[in-house]
Design a protein around this motif. Structure first.
Motif, PDB file in Angstrom:
ATOM      1  N   THR A 128      82.198 -48.620 -48.651  1.00  0.00           N
ATOM      2  CA  THR A 128      80.787 -48.876 -48.374  1.00  0.00           C
ATOM      3  C   THR A 128      80.168 -47.754 -47.556  1.00  0.00           C
ATOM      4  N   PHE A 129      78.851 -47.690 -47.638  1.00  0.00           N
ATOM      5  CA  PHE A 129      78.051 -46.919 -46.701  1.00  0.00           C
ATOM      6  C   PHE A 129      77.098 -47.903 -46.052  1.00  0.00           C
ATOM      7  N   VAL A 130      76.921 -47.783 -44.746  1.00  0.00           N
ATOM      8  CA  VAL A 130      75.935 -48.587 -44.029  1.00  0.00           C
ATOM      9  C   VAL A 130      74.849 -47.627 -43.553  1.00  0.00           C
ATOM     10  N   THR A 131      73.628 -47.929 -43.977  1.00  0.00           N
ATOM     11  CA  THR A 131      72.464 -47.114 -43.622  1.00  0.00           C
ATOM     12  C   THR A 131      71.578 -47.908 -42.687  1.00  0.00           C
ATOM     13  N   LEU A 132      71.208 -47.286 -41.581  1.00  0.00           N
ATOM     14  CA  LEU A 132      70.308 -47.912 -40.610  1.00  0.00           C
ATOM     15  C   LEU A 132      68.969 -47.194 -40.657  1.00  0.00           C
ATOM     16  N   GLU A 133      67.909 -47.984 -40.704  1.00  0.00           N
ATOM     17  CA  GLU A 133      66.559 -47.433 -40.644  1.00  0.00           C
ATOM     18  C   GLU A 133      65.800 -48.127 -39.535  1.00  0.00           C
ATOM     19  N   LYS A 134      64.924 -47.371 -38.900  1.00  0.00           N
ATOM     20  CA  LYS A 134      64.046 -47.915 -37.864  1.00  0.00           C
ATOM     21  C   LYS A 134      62.628 -47.501 -38.236  1.00  0.00           C
ATOM     22  N   ARG A 135      61.784 -48.484 -38.498  1.00  0.00           N
ATOM     23  CA  ARG A 135      60.398 -48.251 -38.924  1.00  0.00           C
ATOM     24  C   ARG A 135      60.341 -47.317 -40.133  1.00  0.00           C
ATOM     25  N   GLY A 136      61.258 -47.532 -41.092  1.00  0.00           N
ATOM     26  CA  GLY A 136      61.259 -46.767 -42.328  1.00  0.00           C
ATOM     27  C   GLY A 136      61.901 -45.391 -42.240  1.00  0.00           C
ATOM     28  N   ARG A 137      62.418 -45.034 -41.065  1.00  0.00           N
ATOM     29  CA  ARG A 137      63.043 -43.712 -40.892  1.00  0.00           C
ATOM     30  C   ARG A 137      64.542 -43.878 -40.679  1.00  0.00           C
ATOM     31  N   LEU A 138      65.305 -42.951 -41.255  1.00  0.00           N
ATOM     32  CA  LEU A 138      66.753 -42.981 -41.112  1.00  0.00           C
ATOM     33  C   LEU A 138      67.144 -42.945 -39.638  1.00  0.00           C
ATOM     34  N   ARG A 139      68.079 -43.820 -39.263  1.00  0.00           N
ATOM     35  CA  ARG A 139      68.562 -43.879 -37.870  1.00  0.00           C
ATOM     36  C   ARG A 139      70.083 -43.724 -37.806  1.00  0.00           C
ATOM     37  N   GLY A 140      70.729 -43.725 -38.974  1.00  0.00           N
ATOM     38  CA  GLY A 140      72.174 -43.536 -39.033  1.00  0.00           C
ATOM     39  C   GLY A 140      72.684 -43.929 -40.404  1.00  0.00           C
ATOM     40  N   CYS A 141      73.719 -43.244 -40.862  1.00  0.00           N
ATOM     41  CA  CYS A 141      74.331 -43.587 -42.146  1.00  0.00           C
ATOM     42  C   CYS A 141      75.750 -43.044 -42.148  1.00  0.00           C
ATOM     43  N   ILE A 142      76.705 -43.941 -42.271  1.00  0.00           N
ATOM     44  CA  ILE A 142      78.118 -43.571 -42.294  1.00  0.00           C
ATOM     45  C   ILE A 142      78.807 -44.423 -43.348  1.00  0.00           C
ATOM     46  N   GLY A 143      79.799 -43.838 -44.009  1.00  0.00           N
ATOM     47  CA  GLY A 143      80.528 -44.619 -45.000  1.00  0.00           C
ATOM     48  C   GLY A 143      81.827 -43.981 -45.412  1.00  0.00           C
ATOM     49  N   MET A 144      82.449 -44.648 -46.364  1.00  0.00           N
ATOM     50  CA  MET A 144      83.730 -44.219 -46.918  1.00  0.00           C
ATOM     51  C   MET A 144      83.555 -44.007 -48.419  1.00  0.00           C
ATOM     52  N   LEU A 145      84.208 -42.983 -48.943  1.00  0.00           N
ATOM     53  CA  LEU A 145      84.142 -42.717 -50.383  1.00  0.00           C
ATOM     54  C   LEU A 145      85.263 -43.404 -51.148  1.00  0.00           C
ATOM     55  N   GLU A 146      86.347 -43.749 -50.445  1.00  0.00           N
ATOM     56  CA  GLU A 146      87.460 -44.428 -51.101  1.00  0.00           C
ATOM     57  C   GLU A 146      87.633 -45.821 -50.522  1.00  0.00           C
ATOM     58  N   ALA A 147      87.996 -46.761 -51.390  1.00  0.00           N
ATOM     59  CA  ALA A 147      88.242 -48.139 -50.966  1.00  0.00           C
ATOM     60  C   ALA A 147      89.629 -48.202 -50.323  1.00  0.00           C
ATOM     61  N   VAL A 148      89.668 -48.224 -49.006  1.00  0.00           N
ATOM     62  CA  VAL A 148      90.919 -48.251 -48.255  1.00  0.00           C
ATOM     63  C   VAL A 148      91.052 -49.582 -47.511  1.00  0.00           C
ATOM     64  N   LEU A 149      89.980 -49.970 -46.832  1.00  0.00           N
ATOM     65  CA  LEU A 149      89.978 -51.195 -46.019  1.00  0.00           C
ATOM     66  C   LEU A 149      89.447 -52.381 -46.815  1.00  0.00           C
ATOM     67  N   PRO A 150      89.794 -53.607 -46.371  1.00  0.00           N
ATOM     68  CA  PRO A 150      89.108 -54.775 -46.941  1.00  0.00           C
ATOM     69  C   PRO A 150      87.593 -54.615 -46.727  1.00  0.00           C
ATOM     70  N   LEU A 151      86.810 -55.109 -47.667  1.00  0.00           N
ATOM     71  CA  LEU A 151      85.356 -54.937 -47.648  1.00  0.00           C
ATOM     72  C   LEU A 151      84.727 -55.316 -46.305  1.00  0.00           C
ATOM     73  N   VAL A 152      85.081 -56.483 -45.745  1.00  0.00           N
ATOM     74  CA  VAL A 152      84.474 -56.898 -44.468  1.00  0.00           C
ATOM     75  C   VAL A 152      84.809 -55.915 -43.350  1.00  0.00           C
ATOM     76  N   GLU A 153      86.028 -55.392 -43.337  1.00  0.00           N
ATOM     77  CA  GLU A 153      86.409 -54.422 -42.301  1.00  0.00           C
ATOM     78  C   GLU A 153      85.677 -53.105 -42.500  1.00  0.00           C
ATOM     79  N   ASP A 154      85.538 -52.673 -43.747  1.00  0.00           N
ATOM     80  CA  ASP A 154      84.837 -51.433 -44.028  1.00  0.00           C
ATOM     81  C   ASP A 154      83.391 -51.520 -43.531  1.00  0.00           C
ATOM     82  N   VAL A 155      82.754 -52.669 -43.771  1.00  0.00           N
ATOM     83  CA  VAL A 155      81.360 -52.857 -43.335  1.00  0.00           C
ATOM     84  C   VAL A 155      81.248 -52.829 -41.815  1.00  0.00           C
ATOM     85  N   VAL A 156      82.104 -53.560 -41.093  1.00  0.00           N
ATOM     86  CA  VAL A 156      81.972 -53.581 -39.625  1.00  0.00           C
ATOM     87  C   VAL A 156      82.270 -52.209 -39.018  1.00  0.00           C
ATOM     88  N   GLU A 157      83.235 -51.500 -39.586  1.00  0.00           N
ATOM     89  CA  GLU A 157      83.557 -50.147 -39.094  1.00  0.00           C
ATOM     90  C   GLU A 157      82.387 -49.200 -39.335  1.00  0.00           C
TER      91      GLU A 157
END
Length: 185
Positions: A46-75
């Motif tokens: 997953t990638f988690v993208t954060l926006e604040k008032r329509g502007r990017l505030r952070g975006c981090i993710g993984m390209l390979e499925a390594v962790l369980p989905l819920v763990e990937d999201v919280v990380e």
């Protein structure tokens, strides 16, 4: 992977809780995999993208499925809020203002091409996310980036820059992979 509305809501709630937990403890939220249905504990990238008032505030993710989905999201939610090198860490007063978007990546597949034009001819705007790799340098753009870079040539030039290469760089050693995402937020 196709999640129903309820499963999407669970992941979005976990992402926000992980950011809140991160602010309080300096760590992502811990999850007990036994609390979640099988669809949410299968490995997922997953990638988690954060926006604040329509502007990017952070975006981090993984390209390979390594962790369980819920763990990937919280990380990734924690990392997007506190470890994206492009932004200062999220402050407490910002947490409630954040719009959270989660992209679940499909399996990357290689694109075969003999020239930059052949590559451009195969790219599907607004569908493909791309991973560009040259040696140890690598960059990716999610399909959502097409909203700000709708031209294929510009998309590719910016992706090269993100990978640490000049925009006009070309080599027969470049590898490009495409993937699709399921995005919600």
């Amino acid at each position: 992977m196709s999640l129903n509305k309820r499963q999407q809501e669970v992941l979005l709630k976990l992402a926000r809780q992980s950011i809140e937990n991160g602010y309080k403890t300096g760590h992502p939220l811990g999850v007990d995999l036994r609390d979640y249905p099988p669809e949410l504990v299968k490995p997922g990238a997953t990638f988690v993208t954060l926006e604040k008032r329509g502007r990017l505030r952070g975006c981090i993710g993984m390209l390979e499925a390594v962790l369980p989905l819920v763990e990937d999201v919280v990380e990734n939610a924690f990392s997007a809020a506190f470890k994206d090198p492009r932004f200062p860490p999220v402050e407490k007063n910002e947490i409630d203002e954040l719009d959270i978007h989660i992209s679940i990546l499909g399996e990357p597949e290689p694109i075969h091409f003999a020239s930059e034009q052949e590559l451009l001819d195969q790219i599907r705007p607004h569908i493909d996310g791309l991973i560009l790799q040259e040696g140890s340098q690598r960059g990716t753009f999610l399909p959502s980036v097409w909203e700000t870079l709708p031209d294929k040539k510009q998309f590719l030039r910016h992706l090269k820059n993100k990978a640490g290469l000049p925009a006009d760089y070309w080599s027969d050693a470049i590898k490009v992979y495409r993937y699709t995402t399921e995005m919600f937020g």
